[in-house]
Design a protein around this motif. Structure first.
Motif, PDB file in Angstrom:
ATOM      1  N   ASN A 104       7.593  22.664   4.520  1.00 62.56           N
ATOM      2  CA  ASN A 104       6.680  21.718   3.877  1.00 62.56           C
ATOM      3  C   ASN A 104       7.448  20.415   3.608  1.00 62.56           C
ATOM      4  OD1 ASN A 104       5.034  20.268   2.051  1.00 62.56           O
ATOM      5  ND2 ASN A 104       4.109  22.161   1.295  1.00 62.56           N
TER       6      ASN A 104
ATOM      7  N   VAL B 165       3.598  23.051   7.108  1.00 65.80           N
ATOM      8  CA  VAL B 165       2.463  23.123   6.188  1.00 65.80           C
ATOM      9  C   VAL B 165       2.535  21.974   5.175  1.00 65.80           C
ATOM     10  CG1 VAL B 165       2.426  25.656   6.337  1.00 65.80           C
ATOM     11  CG2 VAL B 165       3.599  24.559   4.420  1.00 65.80           C
ATOM     12  N   GLY B 166       1.464  21.800   4.427  1.00 66.67           N
ATOM     13  CA  GLY B 166       1.443  20.821   3.327  1.00 66.67           C
ATOM     14  C   GLY B 166       0.770  21.481   2.134  1.00 66.67           C
ATOM     15  N   HIS B 167      -0.208  20.751   1.532  1.00 68.99           N
ATOM     16  CA  HIS B 167      -1.131  21.277   0.528  1.00 68.99           C
ATOM     17  C   HIS B 167      -0.545  21.380  -0.880  1.00 68.99           C
ATOM     18  CE1 HIS B 167      -4.902  22.962  -0.611  1.00 68.99           C
ATOM     19  NE2 HIS B 167      -4.581  24.229  -0.605  1.00 68.99           N
ATOM     20  N   SER B 168       0.652  21.959  -1.066  1.00 72.76           N
ATOM     21  CA  SER B 168       1.204  22.103  -2.420  1.00 72.76           C
ATOM     22  C   SER B 168       1.823  20.799  -2.916  1.00 72.76           C
ATOM     23  CB  SER B 168       2.263  23.198  -2.451  1.00 72.76           C
ATOM     24  OG  SER B 168       3.406  22.794  -1.719  1.00 72.76           O
TER      25      SER B 168
ATOM     26  N   TYR C  35      -2.242  28.003  -1.022  1.00 72.82           N
ATOM     27  CA  TYR C  35      -0.985  27.324  -1.368  1.00 72.82           C
ATOM     28  C   TYR C  35       0.159  28.305  -1.134  1.00 72.82           C
ATOM     29  CZ  TYR C  35      -3.835  23.822  -3.782  1.00 72.82           C
ATOM     30  OH  TYR C  35      -4.748  22.830  -4.080  1.00 72.82           O
TER      31      TYR C  35
ATOM     32  N   CYS D 284       0.328  17.199   8.568  1.00 71.71           N
ATOM     33  CA  CYS D 284      -0.242  18.476   8.102  1.00 71.71           C
ATOM     34  C   CYS D 284      -1.494  18.306   7.248  1.00 71.71           C
ATOM     35  CB  CYS D 284       0.807  19.253   7.318  1.00 71.71           C
ATOM     36  SG  CYS D 284       2.277  19.641   8.260  1.00 71.71           S
TER      37      CYS D 284
ATOM     38  N   SER E  66       4.755  15.572  -0.151  1.00 73.38           N
ATOM     39  CA  SER E  66       3.607  14.669   0.000  1.00 73.38           C
ATOM     40  C   SER E  66       4.043  13.214   0.127  1.00 73.38           C
ATOM     41  CB  SER E  66       2.690  14.825  -1.222  1.00 73.38           C
ATOM     42  OG  SER E  66       1.717  13.811  -1.232  1.00 73.38           O
TER      43      SER E  66
ATOM     44  N   HIS F 291      -2.561  23.111   7.328  1.00 74.05           N
ATOM     45  CA  HIS F 291      -2.454  22.420   6.043  1.00 74.05           C
ATOM     46  C   HIS F 291      -1.943  23.373   4.953  1.00 74.05           C
ATOM     47  CE1 HIS F 291      -3.122  19.548   2.912  1.00 74.05           C
ATOM     48  NE2 HIS F 291      -4.019  20.305   2.299  1.00 74.05           N
TER      49      HIS F 291
ATOM     50  N   CYS G   8      10.672  25.243   1.440  1.00 71.87           N
ATOM     51  CA  CYS G   8      10.742  25.914   2.742  1.00 71.87           C
ATOM     52  C   CYS G   8      11.041  27.386   2.530  1.00 71.87           C
ATOM     53  CB  CYS G   8      11.851  25.310   3.595  1.00 71.87           C
ATOM     54  SG  CYS G   8      11.639  23.549   3.817  1.00 71.87           S
TER      55      CYS G   8
ATOM     56  N   SER H  94       2.765  14.783   5.473  1.00 73.39           N
ATOM     57  CA  SER H  94       1.637  15.544   4.954  1.00 73.39           C
ATOM     58  C   SER H  94       1.101  14.881   3.685  1.00 73.39           C
ATOM     59  CB  SER H  94       2.051  16.986   4.638  1.00 73.39           C
ATOM     60  OG  SER H  94       0.880  17.765   4.396  1.00 73.39           O
TER      61      SER H  94
ATOM     62  N   SER I 192      -1.873  27.408   4.808  1.00 77.46           N
ATOM     63  CA  SER I 192      -1.023  28.508   5.290  1.00 77.46           C
ATOM     64  C   SER I 192      -1.579  28.970   6.634  1.00 77.46           C
ATOM     65  CB  SER I 192      -1.030  29.667   4.301  1.00 77.46           C
ATOM     66  OG  SER I 192      -2.256  30.372   4.393  1.00 77.46           O
TER      67      SER I 192
END
Ligand code: ZN
Length: 259
Positions: free
Chosen positions: A200, A147-150, A126, A34, A203, A116, A155, A7, A118
């Motif tokens: 997650n 998911v990713g983003h944060s 986030y 993600c 990154s 990505h 988890c 991600s 939620s």
């Protein structure tokens, strides 16, 4: 199957190549991504090309990908991210743009969900707290949800204990019943079948958990093991490319600190 989970690559080719080498050594059968493939970093076209060549691949778009192809308002982003989005639009090849435009915001297979941010808000939310995890339970039916983003390898999930209820979205859960794990390099957790988890992988191209190494994960859908993998890569080389491209210095500097 053993899935390599990626991600937030963010146009960081050196980090992506290092992660793909590390995953190849772990007998990966397929890849999950993600979103936030581009934005921030100096190699959007090369990263899209490398990712698109992975087979099999399940991928969704992130907020930066959406902004680059004109499907999300620039107002949403801070000034550094806006500058990188504008630069990426200018740099992006037609072929890479088509790949990003074709990505869904949400993807569901028979075994898992991919978004990505939620499940209830794939582009923006986030997912950082146990209460948010509970509030998202009505919005995904296939577990786990990646998911990713944060940019944080966190988890959330429910431990297997009682027989699972028919509808997790209506299960009376409180935050104290939710397990939260902040994974570090090499840490492995078991994901019980039939119980909701949000995973997650952190990154690849811009970690923000104070560990500057690229982050990714491996999920084995038979043994149900999920393992975080951190990989060192040539950060100064990426920073030099960013400087040459005229991308904001702040975005390059933060790579050294993983924040
Ligand atoms: Zn991102």
């Amino acid at each position: 199957m053993r899935w390599g989970v990626l991600s937030d690559i963010h146009s960081n080719l050196e980090a992506l190549e290092a992660v793909l080498r590390a995953l190849a050594a772990r007998r990966i059968d397929g890849y999950l991504c993600c979103g936030d493939i581009v934005g921030y970093g100096p190699n959007p076209n090369e990263v899209v090309g490398r990712l698109a060549a992975l087979k099999p691949l399940h991928a969704v778009s992130g907020n930066h990908d959406l902004a680059v192809v004109g499907r999300m308002d620039l107002e949403w982003f801070n000034a550094y991210a806006q500058a990188a989005v504008v630069w990426t639009r200018w740099k992006l090849s037609q072929e890479a743009a088509w790949f990003l435009e074709a990505l869904p915001e949400r993807l569901e297979t028979k075994d898992f969900t991919l978004v990505h941010g939620s499940p209830r808000d794939p582009a923006e939310e986030y997912l950082l707290t146990a209460q948010q995890f509970i509030d998202n339970l009505a919005h995904f039916k296939k577990f786990p949800c990646f998911v990713g983003h944060s940019h944080l390898p966190w988890c959330f999930g429910v431990e297997a204990s009682q027989p699972p209820p028919a509808d997790w979205g209506k299960a009376p859960l409180s935050p104290v019943e939710i397990r939260k794990v902040e994974l570090s390099d090499g840490q492995k957790i078991g994901i019980p079948r039939g119980f909701p988890w949000v995973l997650n992988p952190g990154s690849v191209g811009q970690p923000r958990d104070q560990d500057p190494r690229a982050s990714c994960a491996v999920f084995d859908d038979e043994t149900r093991d999920y393992e975080l993998v951190r990989v060192a890569y040539d950060i100064p080389k990426v920073q030099a490319k960013m400087q040459e491209a005229g991308l904001p210095a702040f975005l390059a500097t933060r790579l050294s600190y993983g924040q």
